[in-house]
Write a protein that holds these residues in place. Structure first.
Motif, PDB file in Angstrom:
ATOM      1  N   MET A 169       3.116 -12.060 -15.220  1.00  0.00           N
ATOM      2  CA  MET A 169       2.757 -11.558 -13.897  1.00  0.00           C
ATOM      3  C   MET A 169       1.293 -11.155 -13.895  1.00  0.00           C
ATOM      4  N   TYR A 170       0.693 -11.249 -12.722  1.00  0.00           N
ATOM      5  CA  TYR A 170      -0.678 -10.777 -12.514  1.00  0.00           C
ATOM      6  C   TYR A 170      -0.620  -9.661 -11.469  1.00  0.00           C
ATOM      7  N   ALA A 171      -1.366  -8.577 -11.698  1.00  0.00           N
ATOM      8  CA  ALA A 171      -1.380  -7.465 -10.748  1.00  0.00           C
ATOM      9  C   ALA A 171      -2.788  -6.888 -10.689  1.00  0.00           C
ATOM     10  N   LYS A 172      -3.189  -6.516  -9.471  1.00  0.00           N
ATOM     11  CA  LYS A 172      -4.493  -5.905  -9.238  1.00  0.00           C
ATOM     12  C   LYS A 172      -4.285  -4.583  -8.513  1.00  0.00           C
ATOM     13  N   VAL A 173      -4.859  -3.492  -9.059  1.00  0.00           N
ATOM     14  CA  VAL A 173      -4.747  -2.159  -8.462  1.00  0.00           C
ATOM     15  C   VAL A 173      -6.112  -1.775  -7.920  1.00  0.00           C
ATOM     16  N   SER A 174      -6.135  -1.310  -6.678  1.00  0.00           N
ATOM     17  CA  SER A 174      -7.383  -0.845  -6.070  1.00  0.00           C
ATOM     18  C   SER A 174      -7.099   0.436  -5.294  1.00  0.00           C
ATOM     19  N   GLY A 175      -8.161   1.116  -4.919  1.00  0.00           N
ATOM     20  CA  GLY A 175      -7.996   2.393  -4.235  1.00  0.00           C
ATOM     21  C   GLY A 175      -7.737   3.499  -5.238  1.00  0.00           C
ATOM     22  N   SER A 176      -6.853   4.404  -4.866  1.00  0.00           N
ATOM     23  CA  SER A 176      -6.513   5.517  -5.748  1.00  0.00           C
ATOM     24  C   SER A 176      -5.679   5.030  -6.923  1.00  0.00           C
ATOM     25  N   THR A 219       0.854  -1.181   0.000  1.00  0.00           N
ATOM     26  CA  THR A 219       0.000   0.000   0.000  1.00  0.00           C
ATOM     27  C   THR A 219       0.889   1.229   0.000  1.00  0.00           C
ATOM     28  N   PHE A 220       0.747   2.057  -1.020  1.00  0.00           N
ATOM     29  CA  PHE A 220       1.510   3.301  -1.105  1.00  0.00           C
ATOM     30  C   PHE A 220       0.507   4.447  -1.094  1.00  0.00           C
ATOM     31  N   LYS A 221       0.479   5.178   0.033  1.00  0.00           N
ATOM     32  CA  LYS A 221      -0.518   6.220   0.260  1.00  0.00           C
ATOM     33  C   LYS A 221      -1.903   5.600   0.127  1.00  0.00           C
ATOM     34  N   ARG A 222      -2.713   6.015  -0.816  1.00  0.00           N
ATOM     35  CA  ARG A 222      -4.065   5.440  -0.961  1.00  0.00           C
ATOM     36  C   ARG A 222      -4.154   4.425  -2.097  1.00  0.00           C
ATOM     37  N   THR A 223      -3.012   4.020  -2.636  1.00  0.00           N
ATOM     38  CA  THR A 223      -2.999   3.073  -3.752  1.00  0.00           C
ATOM     39  C   THR A 223      -2.584   1.686  -3.231  1.00  0.00           C
TER      40      THR A 223
END
Length: 404
Positions: free
Chosen positions: A362-369, A327-331
């Motif tokens: 690779m698999y990546a999921k982004v949530s939040g900001s 988690t980096f800030k709101r991301t």
């Protein structure tokens, strides 16, 4: 001045008395100021004994009669010929100046040079261009016309060769070199055939410029057709010590217009660009560039990013060592290790950065900001803090040794 006086005197003889008087009067009025004419009138009426100096410091001309034969012409008659009273003085003056007197201007004569000043001769080229491009107006200082298309300065001398003309003359120092074989060239002229070839080449060059203007440069498509995201900028520029980065590629992640409110200029616009660079073998980095023009911001960003490179370890040169969740800030980013052939199933910005690094599966999921700068910083932070195989084995051995 002496030539003008002699011309004024000869007009009455060459053109006849009435027309000659009128022309001589006009030429004399343009040559001498009014105070000097009055002085000459007085001198002629007094017999041309002497011509007084005028005391006017700005417009008078100091002249003197050096030699005079007498009050009358050689034939014994008066200086003036029969005529009207208004033309009496001018007829006498022209005849006397032609036959009797020699008038010269003293070495101390000073006159004010007259130049026809206008709007275009008072201002320099830079000042005229500023007015044409509206760079110094009150509206520009206050931020008016922000959506208007910005006009650029044009090179009006482009395609123009100084000294080149239809006659084909060769002017040393203009359209041909001044020196040749150690000697100064003389003015020459081309033959008719050579001049036709030169004119044809100039016409062909100008047609080529017009054709290039109409051609639209097609840039590489990025993530979508109307955005700069994912577009390649090529390798960074060579460094100050001659180092090159031919194996690196630069990709745009974000282009954003930002504004700064100032006291004098109001809302001042700038362009902020986020780019990532990489060579596909583990070396990659990112940077932000800001400038008033978009292309300047691109150049600043890609040359800055190559100075802040990270080396990312890869497992089997195709994926990450283990799953990463951060988690980096709101991301919030969650990355998973995948076998060979899986591909990249991630956010489009993460796909672009993985290709620059050299990660293929690779698999990546982004949530939040989904702020692009926070996403990029968090992604590089997570990959830079992976636990490599030897570190993982050391941790396992430590756990086994100290297990109670």
């Amino acid at each position: 001045m002496a030539a003008a006086v002699r011309a004024a005197g000869c007009l009455s003889v060459l053109c006849g008395l009435p027309a000659g008087h009128l022309w001589a009067r006009q030429l004399f009025l343009n040559t001498f100021p009014t105070t000097s004419i009055l002085a000459f009138k007085t001198a002629i009426s007094n017999g041309l004994d002497a011509l007084p100096r005028s005391s006017n410091q700005t417009t008078s001309v100091h002249c003197r009669a050096v030699y005079c034969r007498g009050r009358h012409s050689p034939g014994g008659g008066p200086l003036s010929s029969p005529g009207t009273r208004g033309n009496h003085h001018y007829a006498s003056l022209t005849h006397a100046l032609q036959t009797q007197c020699c008038i010269y201007s003293p070495s101390s004569w000073m006159g004010q040079q007259y130049r026809p000043y206008s709007f275009f001769t008072k201002l320099t080229a830079d000042e005229l261009w500023k007015g044409a491009l509206a760079e110094t107006g009150a509206g520009a200082r206050k931020g008016r016309g922000k959506r208007a298309k910005k006009r650029r300065r044009k090179d009006l001398n482009r395609g123009q060769i100084v000294g080149e003309g239809r006659s084909g003359f060769l002017w040393p120092g203009l359209n041909v070199p001044l020196m040749r074989n150690g000697t100064v060239q003389s003015i020459a002229q081309r033959s008719k055939e050579e001049q036709e070839k030169v004119e044809a080449s100039i016409v062909q060059q100008r047609e080529e410029w017009e054709r290039r203007k109409k051609i639209k440069v097609k840039r590489e498509r990025g993530w979508s057709g109307n955005t700069w995201g994912g577009v390649s900028l090529g390798p960074p520029d060579p460094g100050p010590n001659g180092e090159t980065y031919e194996d690196f590629d630069t990709r745009i992640l974000e282009v954003k217009n930002v504004f700064n409110m100032t006291a004098k200029e109001g809302r001042k616009k700038s362009v902020r660009v986020l780019v990532a660079v990489g060579n596909g073998r583990g070396a990659a980095g990112f940077a932000v560039g800001k400038a008033a023009e978009r292309m300047d911001a691109f150049r600043k960003a890609k040359n800055k990013a190559v100075n802040f490179l990270h080396y990312i370890e890869r497992y089997g040169d195709h994926t990450i060592f283990h799953d990463v969740s951060l988690t980096f800030k709101r991301t919030h980013i969650k990355m998973k290790k995948q076998p060979r052939g899986y591909g990249l199933r991630c956010h489009r910005a993460i796909i672009t950065m993985c290709r620059l690094i050299g990660i293929k599966d690779m698999y990546a999921k982004v949530s939040g900001s989904v702020n692009m700068l926070n996403l990029t910083r968090g992604f590089f932070h997570g990959l830079s803090h992976q636990h490599h195989s030897h570190q993982a084995l050391k941790r396992i051995s430590d756990i086994i040794l100290f297990h109670p």
